[in-house]
Design a protein around this motif. Structure first.
Motif, PDB file in Angstrom:
ATOM      1  N   HIS A 157       0.846  -1.122  -0.038  1.00  0.00           N
ATOM      2  CA  HIS A 157       0.083   0.091  -0.143  1.00  0.00           C
ATOM      3  C   HIS A 157       0.738   1.297   0.037  1.00  0.00           C
ATOM      4  CE1 HIS A 157      -3.205   3.057   0.967  1.00  0.00           C
ATOM      5  NE2 HIS A 157      -3.910   2.112   0.869  1.00  0.00           N
ATOM      6  N   PRO A 158       0.592   2.227  -0.940  1.00  0.00           N
ATOM      7  CA  PRO A 158       1.401   3.177  -0.964  1.00  0.00           C
ATOM      8  C   PRO A 158       1.809   4.185   0.125  1.00  0.00           C
ATOM      9  CG  PRO A 158      -0.008   3.245  -2.969  1.00  0.00           C
ATOM     10  CD  PRO A 158      -0.512   2.317  -1.996  1.00  0.00           C
ATOM     11  N   VAL A 159       0.663   4.311   1.035  1.00  0.00           N
ATOM     12  CA  VAL A 159       0.665   5.013   2.588  1.00  0.00           C
ATOM     13  C   VAL A 159       2.012   4.639   3.025  1.00  0.00           C
ATOM     14  CG1 VAL A 159      -0.056   5.504   4.754  1.00  0.00           C
ATOM     15  CG2 VAL A 159      -1.500   5.834   2.755  1.00  0.00           C
ATOM     16  N   TRP A 160       2.241   3.100   3.132  1.00  0.00           N
ATOM     17  CA  TRP A 160       3.419   2.681   3.707  1.00  0.00           C
ATOM     18  C   TRP A 160       4.670   2.820   3.167  1.00  0.00           C
ATOM     19  CZ3 TRP A 160      -1.262   0.786   5.101  1.00  0.00           C
ATOM     20  CH2 TRP A 160      -1.569   0.337   6.190  1.00  0.00           C
ATOM     21  N   LEU A 161       4.440   2.826   1.840  1.00  0.00           N
ATOM     22  CA  LEU A 161       5.872   3.435   1.076  1.00  0.00           C
ATOM     23  C   LEU A 161       6.397   4.459   1.204  1.00  0.00           C
ATOM     24  CD1 LEU A 161       5.074   1.327  -2.371  1.00  0.00           C
ATOM     25  CD2 LEU A 161       6.050   0.321  -0.367  1.00  0.00           C
ATOM     26  N   ILE A 162       5.271   5.449   1.233  1.00  0.00           N
ATOM     27  CA  ILE A 162       5.683   6.935   1.387  1.00  0.00           C
ATOM     28  C   ILE A 162       6.128   7.217   2.893  1.00  0.00           C
ATOM     29  CG2 ILE A 162       4.671   9.237   1.519  1.00  0.00           C
ATOM     30  CD1 ILE A 162       2.530   8.429  -0.592  1.00  0.00           C
ATOM     31  N   VAL A 287      -5.905  -0.550   6.965  1.00  0.00           N
ATOM     32  CA  VAL A 287      -5.600   0.340   5.758  1.00  0.00           C
ATOM     33  C   VAL A 287      -6.232   1.612   6.008  1.00  0.00           C
ATOM     34  CG1 VAL A 287      -5.721   0.598   3.438  1.00  0.00           C
ATOM     35  CG2 VAL A 287      -4.958  -1.569   4.307  1.00  0.00           C
ATOM     36  N   GLU A 288      -7.614   1.577   6.452  1.00  0.00           N
ATOM     37  CA  GLU A 288      -8.447   2.755   6.521  1.00  0.00           C
ATOM     38  C   GLU A 288      -7.803   3.501   7.758  1.00  0.00           C
ATOM     39  OE1 GLU A 288      -9.469  -0.211   6.418  1.00  0.00           O
ATOM     40  OE2 GLU A 288     -10.727  -0.340   4.634  1.00  0.00           O
ATOM     41  N   LYS A 289      -7.438   2.960   8.749  1.00  0.00           N
ATOM     42  CA  LYS A 289      -6.934   3.772  10.107  1.00  0.00           C
ATOM     43  C   LYS A 289      -5.502   4.620   9.750  1.00  0.00           C
ATOM     44  CE  LYS A 289      -9.213   0.781  13.474  1.00  0.00           C
ATOM     45  NZ  LYS A 289      -8.821  -0.104  14.641  1.00  0.00           N
ATOM     46  N   GLU A 290      -4.808   3.649   8.921  1.00  0.00           N
ATOM     47  CA  GLU A 290      -3.441   4.270   8.787  1.00  0.00           C
ATOM     48  C   GLU A 290      -3.611   5.461   7.424  1.00  0.00           C
ATOM     49  OE1 GLU A 290       0.346   4.642   9.282  1.00  0.00           O
ATOM     50  OE2 GLU A 290      -0.945   3.020  10.047  1.00  0.00           O
ATOM     51  N   ARG A 291      -4.545   5.494   6.651  1.00  0.00           N
ATOM     52  CA  ARG A 291      -4.995   6.572   5.649  1.00  0.00           C
ATOM     53  C   ARG A 291      -5.222   7.628   6.471  1.00  0.00           C
ATOM     54  NH1 ARG A 291      -7.617   5.349  -0.071  1.00  0.00           N
ATOM     55  NH2 ARG A 291      -7.077   7.629  -0.158  1.00  0.00           N
ATOM     56  N   LEU A 297      -1.198  13.841   9.064  1.00  0.00           N
ATOM     57  CA  LEU A 297       0.225  14.228   8.930  1.00  0.00           C
ATOM     58  C   LEU A 297       0.344  15.111   7.528  1.00  0.00           C
ATOM     59  CD1 LEU A 297       3.236  13.864   9.420  1.00  0.00           C
ATOM     60  CD2 LEU A 297       3.377  11.898   7.964  1.00  0.00           C
ATOM     61  N   MET A 298      -0.495  14.793   6.500  1.00  0.00           N
ATOM     62  CA  MET A 298      -0.115  15.897   5.343  1.00  0.00           C
ATOM     63  C   MET A 298      -0.886  17.100   5.772  1.00  0.00           C
ATOM     64  SD  MET A 298      -0.714  13.617   1.761  1.00  0.00           S
ATOM     65  CE  MET A 298      -2.716  12.973   2.418  1.00  0.00           C
ATOM     66  N   LYS A 299      -1.745  17.067   6.479  1.00  0.00           N
ATOM     67  CA  LYS A 299      -2.325  18.419   7.096  1.00  0.00           C
ATOM     68  C   LYS A 299      -1.420  19.014   7.835  1.00  0.00           C
ATOM     69  CE  LYS A 299      -6.481  20.407   9.342  1.00  0.00           C
ATOM     70  NZ  LYS A 299      -8.123  20.118   9.650  1.00  0.00           N
ATOM     71  N   LYS A 300      -0.867  18.413   8.986  1.00  0.00           N
ATOM     72  CA  LYS A 300       0.028  19.121   9.584  1.00  0.00           C
ATOM     73  C   LYS A 300       1.247  19.528   8.760  1.00  0.00           C
ATOM     74  CE  LYS A 300       3.303  18.057  13.473  1.00  0.00           C
ATOM     75  NZ  LYS A 300       3.770  16.832  14.237  1.00  0.00           N
ATOM     76  N   GLU A 301       1.542  18.981   7.973  1.00  0.00           N
ATOM     77  CA  GLU A 301       2.746  19.404   7.076  1.00  0.00           C
ATOM     78  C   GLU A 301       2.559  20.433   5.858  1.00  0.00           C
ATOM     79  OE1 GLU A 301       6.131  18.860   8.070  1.00  0.00           O
ATOM     80  OE2 GLU A 301       5.502  17.771   9.778  1.00  0.00           O
ATOM     81  N   GLU A 305      -2.504  20.516  -2.287  1.00  0.00           N
ATOM     82  CA  GLU A 305      -3.465  19.727  -2.830  1.00  0.00           C
ATOM     83  C   GLU A 305      -3.195  18.752  -3.733  1.00  0.00           C
ATOM     84  OE1 GLU A 305      -6.718  22.437  -3.887  1.00  0.00           O
ATOM     85  OE2 GLU A 305      -7.007  23.228  -1.777  1.00  0.00           O
ATOM     86  N   GLU A 306      -2.264  19.483  -4.706  1.00  0.00           N
ATOM     87  CA  GLU A 306      -1.897  18.454  -6.041  1.00  0.00           C
ATOM     88  C   GLU A 306      -1.068  17.022  -5.522  1.00  0.00           C
ATOM     89  OE1 GLU A 306       1.429  21.454  -5.753  1.00  0.00           O
ATOM     90  OE2 GLU A 306      -0.612  21.208  -5.035  1.00  0.00           O
ATOM     91  N   TYR A 307      -0.444  17.172  -4.290  1.00  0.00           N
ATOM     92  CA  TYR A 307       0.149  16.099  -3.742  1.00  0.00           C
ATOM     93  C   TYR A 307      -0.693  15.241  -2.790  1.00  0.00           C
ATOM     94  CZ  TYR A 307       4.297  18.609  -4.948  1.00  0.00           C
ATOM     95  OH  TYR A 307       5.397  19.596  -5.607  1.00  0.00           O
ATOM     96  N   GLN A 308      -1.582  15.778  -2.181  1.00  0.00           N
ATOM     97  CA  GLN A 308      -2.831  14.980  -1.586  1.00  0.00           C
ATOM     98  C   GLN A 308      -3.497  14.203  -2.741  1.00  0.00           C
ATOM     99  OE1 GLN A 308      -4.978  17.186   1.397  1.00  0.00           O
ATOM    100  NE2 GLN A 308      -3.592  18.669   1.428  1.00  0.00           N
ATOM    101  N   ALA A 309      -3.934  14.991  -3.753  1.00  0.00           N
ATOM    102  CA  ALA A 309      -4.552  14.117  -4.718  1.00  0.00           C
ATOM    103  C   ALA A 309      -3.703  12.923  -5.390  1.00  0.00           C
ATOM    104  CB  ALA A 309      -4.954  15.081  -5.938  1.00  0.00           C
ATOM    105  N   ALA A 310      -2.475  13.251  -5.719  1.00  0.00           N
ATOM    106  CA  ALA A 310      -1.659  12.331  -6.141  1.00  0.00           C
ATOM    107  C   ALA A 310      -1.511  10.805  -5.159  1.00  0.00           C
ATOM    108  CB  ALA A 310       0.131  12.638  -6.214  1.00  0.00           C
ATOM    109  N   VAL A 311      -1.528  11.309  -3.858  1.00  0.00           N
ATOM    110  CA  VAL A 311      -1.714  10.090  -2.749  1.00  0.00           C
ATOM    111  C   VAL A 311      -3.095   9.430  -2.840  1.00  0.00           C
ATOM    112  CG1 VAL A 311      -1.614   9.559   0.118  1.00  0.00           C
ATOM    113  CG2 VAL A 311       0.127  11.068  -1.111  1.00  0.00           C
ATOM    114  N   ASP A 312      -3.919  10.026  -2.961  1.00  0.00           N
ATOM    115  CA  ASP A 312      -5.241   9.529  -3.215  1.00  0.00           C
ATOM    116  C   ASP A 312      -5.495   8.688  -4.450  1.00  0.00           C
ATOM    117  OD1 ASP A 312      -8.031   9.158  -2.063  1.00  0.00           O
ATOM    118  OD2 ASP A 312      -8.496  10.214  -3.896  1.00  0.00           O
ATOM    119  N   ARG A 313      -4.791   8.898  -5.448  1.00  0.00           N
ATOM    120  CA  ARG A 313      -4.668   8.313  -6.866  1.00  0.00           C
ATOM    121  C   ARG A 313      -4.165   6.971  -6.505  1.00  0.00           C
ATOM    122  NH1 ARG A 313      -0.947   7.950 -10.317  1.00  0.00           N
ATOM    123  NH2 ARG A 313       0.334   9.695  -9.710  1.00  0.00           N
TER     124      ARG A 313
END
Length: 323
Positions: A157-162, A287-291, A297-301, A305-313
């Motif tokens: 899952h990409p969240v773990w990779l990032i 998975v849902e909890k980690e997302r 974390l993305m909000k804190k940092e 928006e374009e990077y958030q959209a890339a993560v979601d994709r």
């Protein structure tokens, strides 16, 4: 002058690729435990040549010759115990893979034509572990040809990779840390890692977390594009192994891999699976909890928006394919 290597020794090659944190080092020891399996090998030369070839920084014939020579050398050396990793704390060591006795014994055998004959007779499987070069792996297909049995790609899952990339602070290490051995790109005096070619200017201007998102996105997207344009015969050599599936239920995946490699499991395979706590269970809704945590974390940092959209994709693509 055209550089060539017409002869070959390694004729049963399996490449294990994937992003950092995707589960390669979980899968590789299991593969080495199979009948005819050799201790998995990390040799940066394959990655570097693939990158240079993809970026047209080296002659294709020279790169093919060097890759073939490296594989033949790695296999021959393995058969006589030369250059074997005996550093016990390393995941790739003979000790960590429960293969110490085999490779210590080989240190005392005589090298020469008898070793070549043994390789021809026993057909050992050479396992080469690489880091996120699926998108640049055309050279391996060209160099190895029919000798490339499989290219196994460990995915997660990409969240773990990032988070793995961000947690390792790679954004602060490229071109600065002497223990970072990745090729880098000069961006008007600044540094970007090789996988950011084409987006190197965007990379140097991004925040640390955005850099991690950019790097992982570039790796995954290029791998997908490369796979989609392959001929069917080459696609059939690529097997994607989801970390979550392998960790929870390795049996069907191992059955498929052993069939494709024309090999079988051994008692060591069972031993290593137990050692690695496979199969294992994951918490419900993990998975849902980690997302949710990663979105926080993305909000804190203050990730754009374009990077958030890339993560979601990336997440949606992975979940629709593997979960």
């Amino acid at each position: 002058m055209r550089m060539i290597r017409p002869q070959s020794l390694a004729e049963n090659i399996v490449v294990v690729d994937g992003s950092s944190g995707s589960g390669k080092s979980l899968l590789a020891p299991i593969l080495s435990s199979l009948a005819r399996g050799e201790l998995w090998k990390i040799n940066d030369v394959y990655e570097r040549l693939c990158v240079m070839d993809h970026c047209n920084l080296i002659d294709r014939d020279a790169a093919i010759s060097m890759v073939r020579t490296a594989a033949d050398t790695d296999l021959y050396d393995a058969m006589i115990g030369r250059n074997t990793n005996f550093r016990a704390s390393d995941e790739s060591s003979a000790q960590a893979n429960c293969l110490m006795d085999r490779y210590q014994q080989r240190l005392g055998i005589k090298e020469g034509d008898a070793i070549v004959a043994k390789i021809r007779h026993t057909k050992p499987l050479l396992f080469l572990l690489t880091h996120y070069i699926l998108g640049e792996s055309e050279l391996l297909f060209k160099a190895f040809g029919k000798s490339l049995v499989l290219l196994i790609v460990s995915v997660r899952h990409p969240v773990w990779l990032i988070q793995n990339w961000y947690g390792a602070k790679w954004h602060d290490r490229h071109g600065l840390d002497p223990r970072d051995f990745q090729p880098c790109i000069d961006v008007d005096g600044q540094v970007a890692p090789w996988m950011m070619y084409g987006k190197e200017n965007e990379f140097v201007d991004a925040s640390p977390l955005e850099k991690s998102i950019l790097a992982v996105s570039a790796i995954l997207d290029r791998g997908t594009r490369f796979y989609e344009q392959l001929a069917i015969s080459d696609k059939e050599k690529i097997v994607f192994v989801p970390f979550e599936d392998f960790a929870r239920n390795p049996r069907p995946i191992l059955q498929d891999l052993t069939t494709r490699m024309k090999t079988t499991k051994t008692s060591l395979t069972t031993q290593l699976l137990e050692k690695m706590n496979i199969p294992r269970e994951f918490p419900e809704g993990f998975v849902e909890k980690e997302r949710v945590r990663f979105n926080q974390l993305m909000k804190k940092e203050r990730v754009g928006e374009e990077y958030q959209a890339a993560v979601d994709r990336l997440c949606c693509a992975y979940e629709n394919t593997y979960l």
